[in-house]
Design an enzyme around this catalytic site. Structure first.
Site, short mmCIF file in Angstrom:
data_model
loop_
_atom_site.label_atom_id
_atom_site.label_comp_id
_atom_site.label_asym_id
_atom_site.label_seq_id
_atom_site.Cartn_x
_atom_site.Cartn_y
_atom_site.Cartn_z
N LYS A 218 172.01 62.51 -35.67
CA LYS A 218 171.00 61.49 -36.01
C LYS A 218 171.65 60.21 -36.50
CE LYS A 218 167.08 64.51 -37.01
NZ LYS A 218 166.11 64.95 -37.99
N LYS B 107 167.51 69.96 -27.05
CA LYS B 107 166.41 70.67 -27.71
C LYS B 107 165.10 69.90 -27.52
CE LYS B 107 165.47 70.04 -32.04
NZ LYS B 107 165.54 69.86 -33.49
N LYS C 289 160.27 66.89 -31.70
CA LYS C 289 159.06 66.10 -31.88
C LYS C 289 159.35 64.60 -31.96
CE LYS C 289 158.36 68.25 -36.29
NZ LYS C 289 159.63 68.14 -37.00
P1 TYM Z 1 161.59 70.82 -38.06
O1 TYM Z 1 160.42 70.10 -38.64
O2 TYM Z 1 162.49 70.06 -37.17
O3 TYM Z 1 161.10 72.09 -37.28
C1 TYM Z 1 160.23 73.06 -37.85
C2 TYM Z 1 160.61 74.43 -37.34
O4 TYM Z 1 160.55 74.47 -35.92
C3 TYM Z 1 161.80 74.91 -35.39
N1 TYM Z 1 162.05 74.20 -34.13
C4 TYM Z 1 162.37 74.80 -32.97
N2 TYM Z 1 162.52 76.09 -32.65
C5 TYM Z 1 162.84 76.38 -31.36
N3 TYM Z 1 162.99 75.43 -30.41
C6 TYM Z 1 162.85 74.13 -30.68
N4 TYM Z 1 162.98 73.20 -29.74
C7 TYM Z 1 162.52 73.76 -32.03
N5 TYM Z 1 162.29 72.57 -32.64
C8 TYM Z 1 162.02 72.86 -33.93
C9 TYM Z 1 162.82 74.52 -36.44
O5 TYM Z 1 163.99 75.29 -36.33
C10 TYM Z 1 162.05 74.79 -37.71
O6 TYM Z 1 162.10 76.16 -38.05
N6 TYM Z 1 164.80 70.86 -41.90
C11 TYM Z 1 163.67 71.53 -41.29
C12 TYM Z 1 162.47 71.61 -42.19
C13 TYM Z 1 162.75 72.19 -43.55
C14 TYM Z 1 162.89 73.56 -43.84
C15 TYM Z 1 163.10 73.62 -45.26
C16 TYM Z 1 162.87 74.73 -43.08
C17 TYM Z 1 162.88 71.48 -44.70
N7 TYM Z 1 163.07 72.36 -45.74
C18 TYM Z 1 163.30 74.84 -45.88
C19 TYM Z 1 163.07 75.93 -43.72
C20 TYM Z 1 163.28 76.00 -45.11
C21 TYM Z 1 163.27 70.78 -40.04
O7 TYM Z 1 163.62 69.64 -39.87
O8 TYM Z 1 162.43 71.48 -39.23
#
Ligand code: TYM
Length: 341
Positions: free
Chosen positions: A112, A197, A200
């Site tokens: 990023k 990947k 969003k």
């Molecule tokens: P985020 O918002 O990017 O994504 C949320 C969840 O969706 C999963 N995910 C995917 N899984 C499979 N294929 C994909 N293409 C894909 N895109 C997203 C992510 O792995 C995630 O589980 N840092 C985290 C949010 C967060 C968090 C936490 C998660 C903040 N604090 C504490 C767990 C525990 C994030 O950016 O997820």
């Protein structure tokens, strides 16, 4: 009882990747077998250039979609990160345990930050420290398990390291959590660029299925998915990433295994058609429930209010314990402070 914590950032419209990699499992399995918390991590959405009005809209939409995907506030806790101060209180303490080298090694930071610099923009300091806030999210609740997609595994590893280091230096304070990944679709790829990947925040939505896409838009996106020049349907993530991605999506939606499904298809066209229909069917009930919930914003507000209250009560004792363990005096009335001395 096992404690589960996970979160999702309101940085864009949620995708099929979010759903298959994380949310679906939270609703179908985790909330029923564990004491679980699911958080819309709005503070994390401030780490990149953002528009306040859009963030407000997306925070509401993300919460509504979590509920539409089946999270039941009677059995789990759904809340907004910024409503519970314990996350940032703990994050600072963990910054005093983490090193800058550790932060700079995080893949998501490297990707990023490089993208931002290429655009000529500046990198917010919070983008570098973001994994520490994520560790605080998890450790504040004493979570045993963190169900996420594969892209977040490195951050959960870091969380484990920080918990162990803090416990060793300052006495046992934190549960050391472990990551749990889905059997299939742990990394759903962009349909147009299967080496990337499905995210969003992708600039072009052509390769991204959003949870609120109309059925016809979903069909179009899946039918136009990039495959490769071969003809046979084989499950080979390295050699045929586009086809493997479709097989994984189909397997996640219908319950089969990608390897077994590969044998059932003779053409890419048939595979795409069935995958498109499977995705449309999986998302249909989520979209219907989302429409209902949008008509009742007071209900969603109420869920967030109650969720924040429950979450605060759970996080407070652990975060207070961490403050004491690291050597900070408890905040008490002056007379009591004399006693402490
Ligand atoms: P985020 O918002 O990017 O994504 C949320 C969840 O969706 C999963 N995910 C995917 N899984 C499979 N294929 C994909 N293409 C894909 N895109 C997203 C992510 O792995 C995630 O589980 N840092 C985290 C949010 C967060 C968090 C936490 C998660 C903040 N604090 C504490 C767990 C525990 C994030 O950016 O997820």
């Amino acid at each position: 009882m096992t404690r589960v914590f996970s979160g999702v950032q309101p940085t864009g419209h949620l995708t099929l990747g979010n759903y298959l990699g994380a949310m679906r499992r939270w609703a179908a399995v985790d909330q029923h077998r564990a004491d679980s918390l699911f958080c819309v991590v709005d503070l994390h959405a401030l780490t990149m250039d953002h528009d306040p009005a859009r963030l407000r809209r997306l925070s509401r939409q993300t919460t509504t979609l979590l509920l539409a995907s089946g999270l039941d506030p009677d059995v789990c806790t759904v809340f907004l990160q910024s409503h519970v101060d314990e996350h940032t209180r703990l994050s600072y303490l963990l910054e005093c345990v983490a090193t800058d080298g550790e932060m700079r090694r995080m893949i998501q930071y490297k990707e990023k930050a490089a993208k931002e610099r290429d655009r000529g923009g500046s990198v917010r300091l919070s983008l570098l420290t973001y994994p520490v806030l994520m560790a605080a999210d998890i450790l504040a609740y004493g979570a045993d398990e963190v169900p996420v997609g594969e892209d977040q595994a490195q951050h959960v590893e870091l969380t484990r390291d920080l918990a162990v280091r803090f416990n060793q230096r300052y006495g046992h304070t934190f549960v050391v959590p472990r990551v749990t990944l889905p059997g299939v679709a742990a990394r759903v790829m962009n349909l147009q660029e299967p080496a990337r990947k499905m995210g969003k925040s992708d600039e072009s939505g052509a390769g991204v299925v959003y949870l609120l896409d109309e059925p016809d838009a979903i069909r179009k996106k899946v039918m136009r998915a990039v495959t490769d020049s071969g003809r046979e349907v084989e499950y080979d993530r390295e050699g045929r990433p586009g086809v493997a991605n479709l097989l994984e999506i189909l397997a996640a939606c219908t319950g089969g295994s990608p390897q077994a499904l590969a044998g059932a298809y003779e053409s890419y066209g048939a595979l795409k058609k069935d995958t498109a229909e499977a995705v449309v069917e999986v998302l249909r009930p989520v979209q219907a429930r989302h429409r209902e919930l949008c008509a009742d914003p007071a209900y969603v507000e109420g869920v967030l209010r109650d969720g924040a209250q429950k979450a605060r009560a759970m996080a407070r004792p652990t975060v207070d314990a961490a403050y004491r363990a690291i050597g900070l005096l408890p905040s008490v009335e002056r007379t009591e402070l004399m006693d402490v001395r």
